[in-house]
Write a protein that holds these residues in place. Structure first.
Motif, mmCIF file in Angstrom:
data_model
loop_
_atom_site.group_PDB
_atom_site.id
_atom_site.type_symbol
_atom_site.label_atom_id
_atom_site.label_comp_id
_atom_site.label_asym_id
_atom_site.label_seq_id
_atom_site.Cartn_x
_atom_site.Cartn_y
_atom_site.Cartn_z
ATOM 1 N N PHE A 58 -5.055 -0.340 -12.393
ATOM 2 C CA PHE A 58 -3.907 -1.302 -12.886
ATOM 3 C C PHE A 58 -3.639 -1.311 -11.161
ATOM 4 C CE2 PHE A 58 -0.366 -4.166 -13.099
ATOM 5 C CZ PHE A 58 -0.702 -4.360 -14.633
ATOM 6 N N MET A 59 -3.182 -0.507 -10.489
ATOM 7 C CA MET A 59 -3.787 0.011 -9.131
ATOM 8 C C MET A 59 -4.934 -0.941 -8.288
ATOM 9 S SD MET A 59 -1.274 2.522 -7.071
ATOM 10 C CE MET A 59 -2.314 4.020 -8.275
ATOM 11 N N SER A 60 -6.259 -0.502 -9.329
ATOM 12 C CA SER A 60 -7.552 -0.713 -7.766
ATOM 13 C C SER A 60 -7.197 -2.713 -8.034
ATOM 14 C CB SER A 60 -8.511 -0.504 -8.549
ATOM 15 O OG SER A 60 -9.764 -1.171 -8.105
ATOM 16 N N ALA A 61 -6.715 -3.379 -9.328
ATOM 17 C CA ALA A 61 -6.847 -4.861 -9.324
ATOM 18 C C ALA A 61 -5.802 -5.458 -8.132
ATOM 19 C CB ALA A 61 -6.378 -4.624 -10.633
ATOM 20 N N VAL A 62 -4.976 -4.578 -8.012
ATOM 21 C CA VAL A 62 -3.372 -4.628 -6.908
ATOM 22 C C VAL A 62 -4.354 -5.039 -6.133
ATOM 23 C CG1 VAL A 62 -1.375 -4.285 -6.328
ATOM 24 C CG2 VAL A 62 -1.842 -4.244 -8.296
ATOM 25 N N GLU A 71 0.867 -0.966 0.281
ATOM 26 C CA GLU A 71 -0.252 -0.053 0.273
ATOM 27 C C GLU A 71 0.902 1.308 0.285
ATOM 28 O OE1 GLU A 71 -3.262 1.971 -0.814
ATOM 29 O OE2 GLU A 71 -3.395 -0.209 -0.693
ATOM 30 N N ASP A 72 2.546 0.981 0.371
ATOM 31 C CA ASP A 72 2.612 1.955 0.872
ATOM 32 C C ASP A 72 3.842 2.488 -0.870
ATOM 33 O OD1 ASP A 72 2.616 3.174 3.302
ATOM 34 O OD2 ASP A 72 4.704 1.935 3.744
ATOM 35 N N ILE A 73 3.731 1.698 -1.639
ATOM 36 C CA ILE A 73 4.044 1.452 -2.786
ATOM 37 C C ILE A 73 2.891 2.469 -3.659
ATOM 38 C CG2 ILE A 73 4.373 0.576 -4.978
ATOM 39 C CD1 ILE A 73 6.244 -1.549 -3.160
ATOM 40 N N LEU A 74 1.934 2.072 -3.498
ATOM 41 C CA LEU A 74 0.515 1.874 -4.585
ATOM 42 C C LEU A 74 0.075 4.216 -4.407
ATOM 43 C CD1 LEU A 74 -2.082 -0.762 -4.076
ATOM 44 C CD2 LEU A 74 -0.803 -0.244 -5.805
ATOM 45 N N ALA A 97 6.065 3.148 -15.166
ATOM 46 C CA ALA A 97 6.760 2.518 -14.967
ATOM 47 C C ALA A 97 7.172 1.764 -14.037
ATOM 48 C CB ALA A 97 8.588 3.152 -15.062
ATOM 49 N N THR A 98 5.960 2.310 -12.263
ATOM 50 C CA THR A 98 6.247 1.813 -10.754
ATOM 51 C C THR A 98 5.431 0.719 -11.118
ATOM 52 O OG1 THR A 98 6.974 3.599 -10.254
ATOM 53 C CG2 THR A 98 6.423 1.718 -8.566
ATOM 54 N N VAL A 99 3.531 0.976 -12.098
ATOM 55 C CA VAL A 99 2.886 0.441 -11.706
ATOM 56 C C VAL A 99 3.406 -0.575 -12.916
ATOM 57 C CG1 VAL A 99 0.410 0.160 -13.069
ATOM 58 C CG2 VAL A 99 0.666 2.228 -11.219
ATOM 59 N N PHE A 106 5.279 -4.262 -22.538
ATOM 60 C CA PHE A 106 5.547 -2.799 -22.032
ATOM 61 C C PHE A 106 6.573 -2.355 -20.501
ATOM 62 C CE2 PHE A 106 0.874 -1.907 -22.910
ATOM 63 C CZ PHE A 106 1.081 -2.618 -24.121
ATOM 64 N N ARG A 107 6.211 -3.538 -19.514
ATOM 65 C CA ARG A 107 6.566 -3.305 -18.458
ATOM 66 C C ARG A 107 8.682 -4.017 -18.672
ATOM 67 N NH1 ARG A 107 10.588 -6.493 -16.314
ATOM 68 N NH2 ARG A 107 11.150 -6.767 -13.982
ATOM 69 N N CYS A 108 9.004 -4.278 -19.237
ATOM 70 C CA CYS A 108 10.312 -4.969 -19.531
ATOM 71 C C CYS A 108 10.959 -3.436 -20.552
ATOM 72 C CB CYS A 108 10.629 -6.327 -20.470
ATOM 73 S SG CYS A 108 10.089 -7.960 -20.002
ATOM 74 N N GLY A 109 9.908 -3.027 -21.394
ATOM 75 C CA GLY A 109 10.614 -2.299 -22.538
ATOM 76 C C GLY A 109 10.637 -0.920 -21.880
ATOM 77 N N VAL A 110 9.944 -0.868 -20.939
ATOM 78 C CA VAL A 110 9.795 0.672 -19.632
ATOM 79 C C VAL A 110 11.322 0.170 -18.910
ATOM 80 C CG1 VAL A 110 8.546 1.908 -18.149
ATOM 81 C CG2 VAL A 110 7.663 1.251 -20.364
#
Length: 200
Positions: free
Chosen positions: A157-161, A39-42, A59-61, A106-110
């Motif tokens: 995305f954060m809501s799904a997490v 939650e701190d990261i979010l 990038a963090t998401v 996306f994640r790897c590229g970013v």
């Protein structure tokens, strides 16, 4: 009062499950909801969005599925296969135009190249719209481009997490791995450094 008289004692109990006591103003104590390291990261992603640090937020998401997979795995590690499966299993209709493979790309590229990956899967280009006169795009495909408002992408995305974490927070493996997760430690991390806040 004599020796045979008992003085009544009043006690009061309450459960603070999910909360912690923190110092308020002066000498009073207040309750504050316990925050998980996740939650701190979010919350930091939210602050990045609020301040207009969109690349940092995206990038963090895009690393969040890695964190979830690591928390749930016996060895505390993530991999591409686990990332793709987590995305396919946990991201709903708000991400219908992309697959877990797209998001891994996306994640790897970013993270490694400063671009949105090889995009060999469902889409050929990714476009995040920035806040402008109230215009928003949610999970759109325009020709071969995937278009999303950057704030909505990150917050959906954060809501799904958060939903995933709520469904798994009592899992023993997750609880074990959570302690090893990088997190704010307001009182330090004994036996290494105590009495000062750390990120460890």
């Amino acid at each position: 009062m004599n020796a045979e008289t008992t003085t009544p004692m009043w006690t009061c109990g309450m459960s603070l499950t999910g909360y912690r006591l923190v110092r308020g103003r002066g000498y009073c104590w207040i309750t504050e909801m316990k925050r998980t390291p996740l939650e701190d990261i979010l919350a930091e992603i939210d602050r990045a969005l609020d301040q207009g640090f969109y690349y940092l937020a995206v990038a963090t998401v895009l690393t969040l599925p890695d964190l979830c997979v690591s928390l749930a795995s016996e060895d505390g590690r993530s991999n591409g296969k686990g990332y793709v499966k987590w995305c396919n299993d946990n991201l709903g209709n708000e991400f219908a135009w992309v697959t877990g493979d797209d998001l891994w790309s996306f994640r790897c590229g970013v993270s490694h190249n400063g671009r949105f990956g090889d995009l060999k899967h469902n889409v050929g280009r990714v476009i995040f719209s920035l806040p402008f006169r109230g215009n928003t795009f949610t999970n759109c495909q325009m020709n071969d481009a995937y278009v999303y408002s950057v704030e909505d992408f990150c917050r959906n995305f954060m809501s799904a997490v958060r939903s995933w974490y709520a469904a798994h927070e009592s899992d023993a493996t997750l609880r074990k791995n959570l302690d090893r997760m990088v997190q704010y430690r307001p009182d330090g991390l004994a036996p290494y450094i105590s009495g000062m806040p750390l990120l460890a």
